[in-house]
Design a protein around this motif. Structure first.
Motif, mmCIF file in Angstrom:
data_model
loop_
_atom_site.group_PDB
_atom_site.id
_atom_site.type_symbol
_atom_site.label_atom_id
_atom_site.label_comp_id
_atom_site.label_asym_id
_atom_site.label_seq_id
_atom_site.Cartn_x
_atom_site.Cartn_y
_atom_site.Cartn_z
ATOM 1 N N LEU A 13 10.228 13.645 -21.473
ATOM 2 C CA LEU A 13 8.977 14.393 -21.621
ATOM 3 C C LEU A 13 7.991 13.652 -22.521
ATOM 4 N N ASP A 14 8.526 12.894 -23.515
ATOM 5 C CA ASP A 14 7.655 12.165 -24.446
ATOM 6 C C ASP A 14 8.504 11.207 -25.265
ATOM 7 N N THR A 15 7.937 10.072 -25.617
ATOM 8 C CA THR A 15 8.581 9.172 -26.570
ATOM 9 C C THR A 15 7.925 9.418 -27.921
ATOM 10 N N VAL A 16 8.701 9.884 -28.879
ATOM 11 C CA VAL A 16 8.191 10.273 -30.186
ATOM 12 C C VAL A 16 8.027 9.060 -31.092
ATOM 13 N N GLN A 29 13.191 10.441 -28.448
ATOM 14 C CA GLN A 29 12.511 10.950 -27.256
ATOM 15 C C GLN A 29 12.662 12.463 -27.173
ATOM 16 N N HIS A 30 11.621 13.067 -26.633
ATOM 17 C CA HIS A 30 11.684 14.502 -26.323
ATOM 18 C C HIS A 30 12.167 14.587 -24.877
ATOM 19 N N GLU A 38 15.764 21.554 -23.996
ATOM 20 C CA GLU A 38 14.794 20.549 -24.439
ATOM 21 C C GLU A 38 14.968 20.295 -25.922
ATOM 22 N N ASN A 40 14.375 16.871 -29.263
ATOM 23 C CA ASN A 40 14.224 15.477 -29.650
ATOM 24 C C ASN A 40 15.609 14.872 -29.834
#
Length: 187
Positions: A13-16, A29-30, A38, A40
């Motif tokens: 969903l996202d790279t933090v 990553q999320h 879901e 991190n």
């Protein structure tokens, strides 16, 4: 050895955050897991590695006593190394065996793969049994930070070292020795 089961990818969903150091990369990553949860998650991205259990004609096993900075001590382990980009596991191990132990081998048997730390790393280690060893006339220089002593042990001595707890051994070497013993008919 059987191949690993097929992966069940999570949805990115996202790279933090990311942090790269030497051959490793830490990613936070999320993710949405296959179960729908879901969150991190941190993962060390590793290019993969190879390890060999080298066995001499007289049945002695080539083991290394190597300094490891993360645990601040010398441990017993088998020759191993990280794969270079686009390098295949067996040629990588052939190179590492020469660099770290000073031997070459003409007989190679697969001992399968190992996932050493699947809770936080994607590393896959390819395990081999190396036989028909010959000393390398002029050993190839290894990495600058390697501090290695080559130790030759009879299988019973290695088993005793494992059982006693007097020597620190890493998990990849213990697993590889267990699998090699099965192939060699040693237990």
């Amino acid at each position: 050895m059987s191949p690993l089961p097929a992966p069940e990818p999570s949805e990115l969903l996202d790279t933090v955050a990311t942090l790269a150091v030497r051959k490793l990369r830490m990613e936070i990553q999320h993710l949405r897991l296959p179960t729908g949860v879901e969150g991190n998650y941190g993962c060390i991205r590793h290019p993969g590695a190879s390890l060999a259990v080298p066995v001499l004609a007289d049945e002695r096993v080539v083991v290394l006593r190597q300094y490891r900075f993360a645990v601040q001590r010398r441990i017993l382990e088998f020759p191993a190394g990280t794969l270079e980009p686009n390098e295949q596991p067996q040629p990588a191990m052939e190179r590492e065996l020469q660099e770290e132990a000073g031997y070459s081998a003409t007989q190679w048997d697969s001992l399968g793969v190992l996932l050493p730390c699947p809770g936080y790393s994607d590393e896959v280690i390819h395990l081999f049994l190396a036989r028909q060893l010959t000393p390398v006339p002029a050993p190839v220089a290894g990495d600058d930070d390697e501090d290695i002593e080559v130790v030759l042990m009879h299988p019973m001595e290695l088993d005793a070292a494992l059982a006693s707890g007097d020597e620190a051994l890493d998990g990849k070497s213990v697993t590889a020795w267990y699998r090699a013993k099965q192939l060699l008919g040693l237990g």
